[in-house]
Design a protein around this motif. Sequence first.
Motif, mmCIF file in Angstrom:
data_model
loop_
_atom_site.group_PDB
_atom_site.id
_atom_site.type_symbol
_atom_site.label_atom_id
_atom_site.label_comp_id
_atom_site.label_asym_id
_atom_site.label_seq_id
_atom_site.Cartn_x
_atom_site.Cartn_y
_atom_site.Cartn_z
ATOM 1 N N LEU A 388 0.823 -1.202 0.000
ATOM 2 C CA LEU A 388 0.000 0.000 0.000
ATOM 3 C C LEU A 388 0.861 1.258 0.000
ATOM 4 O O LEU A 388 0.613 2.216 -0.736
ATOM 5 N N ILE A 389 1.901 1.239 0.833
ATOM 6 C CA ILE A 389 2.787 2.405 0.930
ATOM 7 C C ILE A 389 3.517 2.637 -0.383
ATOM 8 O O ILE A 389 3.636 3.771 -0.866
ATOM 9 N N LYS A 390 4.000 1.551 -1.023
ATOM 10 C CA LYS A 390 4.723 1.691 -2.287
ATOM 11 C C LYS A 390 3.830 2.291 -3.379
ATOM 12 O O LYS A 390 4.219 3.214 -4.095
ATOM 13 N N ILE A 391 2.604 1.719 -3.509
ATOM 14 C CA ILE A 391 1.700 2.190 -4.563
ATOM 15 C C ILE A 391 1.264 3.636 -4.295
ATOM 16 O O ILE A 391 1.198 4.470 -5.207
ATOM 17 N N ASN A 392 0.986 3.949 -3.039
ATOM 18 C CA ASN A 392 0.569 5.313 -2.705
ATOM 19 C C ASN A 392 1.672 6.324 -3.017
ATOM 20 O O ASN A 392 1.430 7.396 -3.575
ATOM 21 N N THR A 393 2.904 5.970 -2.652
ATOM 22 C CA THR A 393 4.037 6.860 -2.914
ATOM 23 C C THR A 393 4.242 7.066 -4.417
ATOM 24 O O THR A 393 4.473 8.183 -4.884
ATOM 25 N N ALA A 394 4.137 5.968 -5.181
ATOM 26 C CA ALA A 394 4.339 6.058 -6.645
ATOM 27 C C ALA A 394 3.263 6.900 -7.295
ATOM 28 O O ALA A 394 3.535 7.701 -8.204
ATOM 29 N N ILE A 395 1.996 6.742 -6.835
ATOM 30 C CA ILE A 395 0.895 7.524 -7.428
ATOM 31 C C ILE A 395 1.051 9.005 -7.085
ATOM 32 O O ILE A 395 0.803 9.882 -7.926
ATOM 33 N N GLU A 396 1.460 9.328 -5.861
ATOM 34 C CA GLU A 396 1.638 10.710 -5.458
ATOM 35 C C GLU A 396 2.679 11.430 -6.312
ATOM 36 O O GLU A 396 2.565 12.626 -6.585
ATOM 37 N N LYS A 397 3.715 10.714 -6.741
ATOM 38 C CA LYS A 397 4.750 11.311 -7.592
ATOM 39 C C LYS A 397 4.173 11.776 -8.923
ATOM 40 O O LYS A 397 4.606 12.778 -9.491
ATOM 41 N N ILE A 398 3.189 11.046 -9.433
ATOM 42 C CA ILE A 398 2.603 11.379 -10.746
ATOM 43 C C ILE A 398 1.568 12.489 -10.618
ATOM 44 O O ILE A 398 1.490 13.371 -11.459
ATOM 45 N N LEU A 399 0.799 12.469 -9.544
ATOM 46 C CA LEU A 399 -0.323 13.409 -9.406
ATOM 47 C C LEU A 399 0.088 14.751 -8.828
ATOM 48 O O LEU A 399 -0.691 15.696 -8.844
ATOM 49 N N HIS A 400 1.286 14.848 -8.272
ATOM 50 C CA HIS A 400 1.708 16.125 -7.657
ATOM 51 C C HIS A 400 2.959 16.648 -8.345
ATOM 52 O O HIS A 400 3.666 15.939 -8.995
#
Length: 400
Positions: A388-400
């Motif tokens: 969960l932490i890995k996917i959340n961190t990766a998605i945040e990099k793209i959306l912000h």
Amino acid sequence: MDNKVKIYIAILVLIFGITLLVDKGQPKPIDWTPTYSVEDKIPFGLYVFDQEVEGLFKQKVERISTQTPYEYFDSQYDDRENVESYRIKGTFMNISEADNIDEGSMKEILYFVSHGNNAFLSMKVFPKTLLDSLKIELKTDFMPNDSISTWMANKKVSSKKYTLNTGLSDYFSKIDTLNTKVLGYQINRKKEKQVNFIEVPYKNGYLYLHTQPVAFTNYNLLKKDHYQYAENVLSYIPKGNIFWYNKTFNDKRISSSPLRYIWSQPALKSAWYLGLIGILIFMIFNAKRKQRIVPIIKPLQNLTVDFTKTIGNLYYQEGDHTNIIDKKIIYFLEKIRTDYLLDTTKLDDDFITKLHYKTGKDEKDIRDVIQLINDHRNSYHGSLEEDLIKINTAIEKILH
């Protein structure tokens, strides 16, 4: 209307009246700015010269005011094979306070002269490209001069001395005496004789350089017989068409404001400011009399955000990491479809490339998040908190 407002209006009218009376008795100040603009009737403008230029030359005078010399002469150059010459012949002329010719234009002017044409430049500061090409030096006499005596070198042209109203005096301190012909002199406050007008051959043409452009301004042309000096100087220009570059620095500062005429007239400008000040004073006193307390209204709370936080905490506390990851992925893909109009059915290399171009994000970060999403979808076991932490961190990099 109460008595206080009447008193304020009476005081304001009195101030306006006194200001108008004081201003009416003041003489209009003379603007001594050396604009060298054909539109200016001030002492150091060229309005009179512009009106009389046809009579001074008795030949065709073409004004160059919307183009640079480079643009004008380049458009007149015939570069066909075995031709390579200008379609026009004559003399380029420029009168200005300082160097208003860019380097590219100066090179084009020299090229024009080299083809059997001429150039007449009356300036206090000459382009460095010109001085270097002709191997001449220019100096400024920093002793202020209210006026300066100047005369022609050839007594057959004129033996009379003329006193010109000028400021700092510029003169040629070094010339090529073998090739340069001195046409005029001036004398400074120390009674030193200085060269201020020369003729310099350049390949197949000639350049006429003059350091006293004030001779062509309104003030000096209208003063006694000083117009004769301007005629004597211009008499050296050979017969032929004149190409007069009269675009000045002042032209670049013309305002596009609808109020530009008001700004250009001191009386209207003062009246405008007084009117604004009067309106401001009236508004302040009027607002003070009528202002009421404005109640503070709290903005409505965004309950959607609180609700989302509550549901998210619930999922997290239950340890249902797979469900949270699924919702994060759904939200992420919906965001991609809405903001970037991309099809998210197939998350392949083509999709990664398109998303990279659309977002400008690092392609490696995009590839990492797509890889994590595909791995999660292909996994048959439950997800851990680390996933969960890995996917959340990766998605945040793209959306912000």
